[in-house]
Design a protein around this motif. Sequence first.
Motif, PDB file in Angstrom:
ATOM      1  N   ASP A  35      46.861  44.131  54.380  1.00 39.10           N
ATOM      2  CA  ASP A  35      46.298  43.729  53.094  1.00 39.10           C
ATOM      3  C   ASP A  35      46.549  42.248  52.830  1.00 39.10           C
ATOM      4  O   ASP A  35      45.665  41.527  52.355  1.00 39.10           O
ATOM      5  N   LEU A  38      44.254  40.217  55.102  1.00 35.75           N
ATOM      6  CA  LEU A  38      42.883  40.279  54.610  1.00 35.75           C
ATOM      7  C   LEU A  38      42.709  39.386  53.384  1.00 35.75           C
ATOM      8  O   LEU A  38      41.719  38.667  53.265  1.00 35.75           O
ATOM      9  N   ALA A  39      43.672  39.402  52.485  1.00 34.64           N
ATOM     10  CA  ALA A  39      43.606  38.552  51.295  1.00 34.64           C
ATOM     11  C   ALA A  39      43.576  37.078  51.681  1.00 34.64           C
ATOM     12  O   ALA A  39      42.828  36.285  51.097  1.00 34.64           O
ATOM     13  N   LEU A  41      42.425  35.835  54.554  1.00 36.99           N
ATOM     14  CA  LEU A  41      41.111  35.569  55.141  1.00 36.99           C
ATOM     15  C   LEU A  41      40.043  35.418  54.068  1.00 36.99           C
ATOM     16  O   LEU A  41      39.185  34.532  54.153  1.00 36.99           O
ATOM     17  N   ILE A  42      40.101  36.274  53.060  1.00 34.01           N
ATOM     18  CA  ILE A  42      39.129  36.192  51.972  1.00 34.01           C
ATOM     19  C   ILE A  42      39.271  34.854  51.246  1.00 34.01           C
ATOM     20  O   ILE A  42      38.276  34.192  50.944  1.00 34.01           O
ATOM     21  N   ALA A  43      40.500  34.466  50.965  1.00 34.71           N
ATOM     22  CA  ALA A  43      40.737  33.195  50.272  1.00 34.71           C
ATOM     23  C   ALA A  43      40.243  32.013  51.096  1.00 34.71           C
ATOM     24  O   ALA A  43      39.636  31.077  50.566  1.00 34.71           O
ATOM     25  N   ALA A  45      37.823  32.044  53.258  1.00 31.88           N
ATOM     26  CA  ALA A  45      36.377  32.099  53.415  1.00 31.88           C
ATOM     27  C   ALA A  45      35.615  31.848  52.113  1.00 31.88           C
ATOM     28  O   ALA A  45      34.389  31.757  52.134  1.00 31.88           O
ATOM     29  N   GLU A  46      36.315  31.696  51.003  1.00 32.10           N
ATOM     30  CA  GLU A  46      35.637  31.535  49.715  1.00 32.10           C
ATOM     31  C   GLU A  46      34.687  30.349  49.685  1.00 32.10           C
ATOM     32  O   GLU A  46      33.637  30.404  49.073  1.00 32.10           O
ATOM     33  N   ARG A  50      27.645  31.423  52.798  1.00 34.23           N
ATOM     34  CA  ARG A  50      27.417  32.861  52.878  1.00 34.23           C
ATOM     35  C   ARG A  50      26.120  33.133  53.621  1.00 34.23           C
ATOM     36  O   ARG A  50      25.159  32.387  53.521  1.00 34.23           O
TER      37      ARG A  50
END
Length: 78
Positions: A35, A38-39, A41-43, A45-46, A50
């Motif tokens: 988790d 993943l958090a 990676l999300i941060a 990729a912001e 897209r």
Amino acid sequence: MLEIHKNIVFDDNQQPIAVQIPIAEFEKIEEILEDYGLAKLIAEAENEERLSKEEALQYYQLLKVNHNDRKSQSTESL
């Protein structure tokens, strides 16, 4: 906070060499680490561009083809 019930394993010289934990606690630790990763990676990729739905589907298909190619190459070398 997650409580970890650990048993320390010692060698013949009474030096600690390993730790045993219950499998359920190990799985919870894995989940927490996944988790967290993943958090991150999300941060990261912001701010990236897209893909449209069609671009994302094309990219996914390319990943599947590349994965299957690598998989078949590794089995051919056996």
